[in-house]
Design an enzyme around this catalytic site. Structure first.
Site, PDB file in Angstrom:
ATOM      1  CB  SER A   1      -0.912  -0.108   1.288  1.00 31.57           C
ATOM      2  OG  SER A   1      -1.862   0.963   1.121  1.00 31.57           O
ATOM      3  CD  GLU A   2      -0.953   3.976  -3.092  1.00 30.09           C
ATOM      4  OE1 GLU A   2      -1.003   2.594  -3.007  1.00 30.09           O
ATOM      5  OE2 GLU A   2      -2.007   4.662  -3.931  1.00 30.09           O
ATOM      6  CG  ASN A   3      -0.692   3.969   3.602  1.00 27.85           C
ATOM      7  OD1 ASN A   3      -0.598   2.922   2.862  1.00 27.85           O
ATOM      8  ND2 ASN A   3      -0.947   4.031   4.746  1.00 27.85           N
TER       9      ASN A   3
END
Lengths: 228, 223, 223, 228
Positions: D47-49
């Site tokens: 997840s890009e966070n």
């Protein structure tokens, strides 16, 4: 005239370290500055291999090959320390987050050019390490070196003869006989050792010296060299 | 199948590594050298290597064995000076023109690796500007300062030393053991870690320092 | 004197922040918003701000209060779309030309901040090439691919939310609370962290996620 | 002819996720793929966070506002997970370490151009997020979208009409009525839903369709939509 010995030079440089500073200390004389930070100050010693908050050398019982500084010395961590990887450590250095770096040097020019990585010894490989990053990016670059070479030649020059580490970077030079600032007007002597005249110092320099109006005596407490 | 990147032997750890490979070797100041894997690479006899290592000559790194064995055609480093007054094996080969040398400021060296792993083909840095290390490199002014353009380093193989790995390839390091390891792990097509312990249980998330996403194989070598 | 970066009030935390400041605000998806400090900045009335925040409109970030209060003249972000079908306060101002907007791909946004803190004035990235976000930007080919030149972002102030701080300014985060905080902490002239706990005892070295070197002030705001 | 519903489309896309893959799932339909990874496989959901190894959604008792995915959903961590900061997460994405990203889209062109961030709604602010980085840099870019717009217009086009997310990036498109590859020759239909002729599919497309020699039936198990 009694020039400072190497530890006294480190002591003198350490007196200019201010409270709360983040300081990187180069190999050789500079690393000894850590022992002479003024009492009551708390500073952060940054070692470019990623130790942020290097403490004193480890004693034999606690020496750990995984806990070393940039000089491969087995160290301890100071309270509040942390450890980051090399890319992050140099991001910190390059980003201007190190307040002062104290480096050894071969030559400094009157415009602040620094030469400290290559003495042109035939066929010996180059040894740059982190000096170029530190010299180019620390907020203040200080140098500790003898005023003259072993053969008596000048190290303070109009132009460096050796390959540069970085141009226009040195702010202050701590030597065995004088403390010299690098300013827009060139070299300005702030302190000179007792018994050495301004003329004698100039004669030993490769570039013109100015003298600060409040030029003082360079003095340090007695510190014996370990092998003395 | 459960992800399990643990391998049982150096042969398995280095399987598929070819002559001509660019090999990234971590380690600094005695900490973080993957010496079991480096020796295995030497014994394997893989040749014509480009060695990317902060120091070409550190006494505690077995990279010097690769050089002495004549397996290295090029070195990229920030330090290549032998410790003794005489010439090191590297320096002898270099003097004779038998090994190519690229020297970078250490911060540039680290950032080129970080860039290689981060999909950044090139970046500007103030380090090295105005020195012979910038000779022939593009220089550009941003604001009131001059910068040098440097390009990413990508390896075929990274040999990294860590303390603990888990079956997902996550790594944690002891103290200053990390140094160039995290950047190198991201910058190679094949990343192999030698570790003290390779465990089935996951390393607690907050203790992972290199994500297993970057690590292909882990070999437990103990101590 | 012992290093102690803990401050006792928001007034002390924001002392010296001037009109016209570029303010970096961390947070993503509900985690890591320094909302106590953001509200204090609004109440302080510091104006003409450039707001650097991943989202201009996230419901859980009080950055929208800065915008609604008319204190923001420019937003740099990767997302600026209001959640409701109608127009958000930001969108109303934007429609009327009262607020300037720079949109970057989120990875470029993060990397520009990382570059700002890392002394990299500019870098090339593949993200955004061939899109309208690259309009007017320098494009360059490396190997067989085209890249866009992006420049660093540096802030006057970073407002970062973390979990625990110590008196040296070291920070540790809970879970995904970090997001843009570590990069922003490095990229600002003045970095202020709001934390659950600000303790005198050092955070254990292996648990420090942002070095206190990057942090100027920490304010404990509780849970 | 029974087109796939949105969860069935996610199911179909998930069948192409291979063992050990690092996969990033976009907002909307893509994120549901996580529920339909084939049994026995272990994959890493990025997840890009910064969550590397996202697990299922948290139940109410364990929901934590500090543990969210790129869609602000409160999640759990899978075994072997770790969490990095956003700059490091996008370094991972941009560096090509994500094997596949599954994204929603408005339009895909026959050359692989993707448009998924801007529908040109007047005065609504732009919402780029991480899509451009993912589309430009993941090893494989897959799209889940309905074959046609709500008004029946084509989404598979010779050229995108909406602003691009990235050029030449889409490899495969999972739709409600067909699975379509993007190749050097343009769109190639790999699967088509039973009861829809090739001619009918072509009529609904904005660009020429080729049909794979082994073109099969697109089928998915019954999956009820939560609000159905």
């Amino acid at each position: 005239m009694q020039p400072l010995n190497r530890l006294q030079m480190a002591w003198r440089a350490a007196q200019d370290i201010e409270d709360g500073m983040v300081v990187n200390l180069g190999l050789g004389m500079p690393v000894a500055c850590g022992d002479y930070v003024r009492p009551g100050l708390e500073v952060v010693i940054q070692s470019e291999n990623g130790v942020i908050g290097a403490g004193p050398l480890a004693d034999k019982a606690h020496a750990d090959t995984d806990l070393v500084d940039a000089g491969s010395r087995r160290i301890t961590l100071a309270p509040g320390a942390s450890i980051i990887d090399s890319a992050a450590s140099f991001a910190m250095i390059r980003g201007g987050h190190v307040d002062a770096t104290i480096l050894g040097a071969f030559e400094v020019a009157a415009n602040g050019d620094l030469a400290n990585w290559d003495m042109r010894i035939p066929n010996k490989g180059p040894l740059v390490g982190g000096a170029m990053d530190l010299a180019a990016c620390a907020k203040s670059v200080w140098v500790i070196m003898e005023f003259n070479t072993r053969k008596g030649g000048p190290r303070l020059l109009n132009r460096c003869t050796l390959p540069l580490t970085a141009p226009n970077c040195v702010r202050r030079i701590f030597t065995d006989v004088a403390v010299v600032d690098v300013t827009a007007e060139g070299f300005v002597v702030r302190e000179i050792v007792a018994g050495l005249s301004r003329e004698e110092l100039q004669a030993r320099s490769g570039a013109p010296l100015h003298f600060a109006s409040d030029c003082r005596a360079l003095a340090a407490p007695e510190i014996a060299l370990p092998d003395a | 199948m459960p992800i399990d990147k643990r391998v049982a032997s150096t042969a398995e750890a280095l399987e598929g590594v070819s002559d001509g490979a660019t090999v990234l070797c971590s380690g600094f100041g005695g900490a973080g050298f993957a010496n079991v894997l480096i020796r295995a690479l030497r014994e394997r006899g893989t040749r014509n290597l480009t060695l990317v290592s902060n120091s070409a000559t550190h006494r505690l790194s077995l990279t010097h064995e690769l050089i002495e064995a004549g397996l290295v055609r090029k070195v990229i480093c920030s330090a290549a000076r032998g410790h003794a007054p005489g010439l090191s094996a590297f320096e002898e080969l270099w003097k004779d023109g038998k090994i190519e040398l690229v020297v970078l400021p250490q911060g540039t060296f680290a950032e080129c690796l970080r860039a290689g792993g981060a999909g950044i083909p090139a970046f500007y840095t103030p380090s090295g500007f105005g020195t012979e290390l910038a000779a022939g490199k593009e220089v550009r002014r941003f604001g009131d300062r001059d910068y040098v353009l440097e390009t990413a380093i990508i390896g075929d193989l990274a040999l990294v030393r860590a303390d603990v790995a888990d079956r997902w390839g996550n790594l944690s390091f002891r103290h200053a053991q990390a140094n160039f390891g995290p950047a190198m792990a991201t910058a190679a097509k094949l990343t192999v870690a030698e570790v003290r312990v390779a465990q089935a249980e996951p390393i607690p998330p907050a203790q992972v320092q290199v994500s297993g996403v970057f690590v292909n194989r882990v070999l437990a070598v103990g101590g």
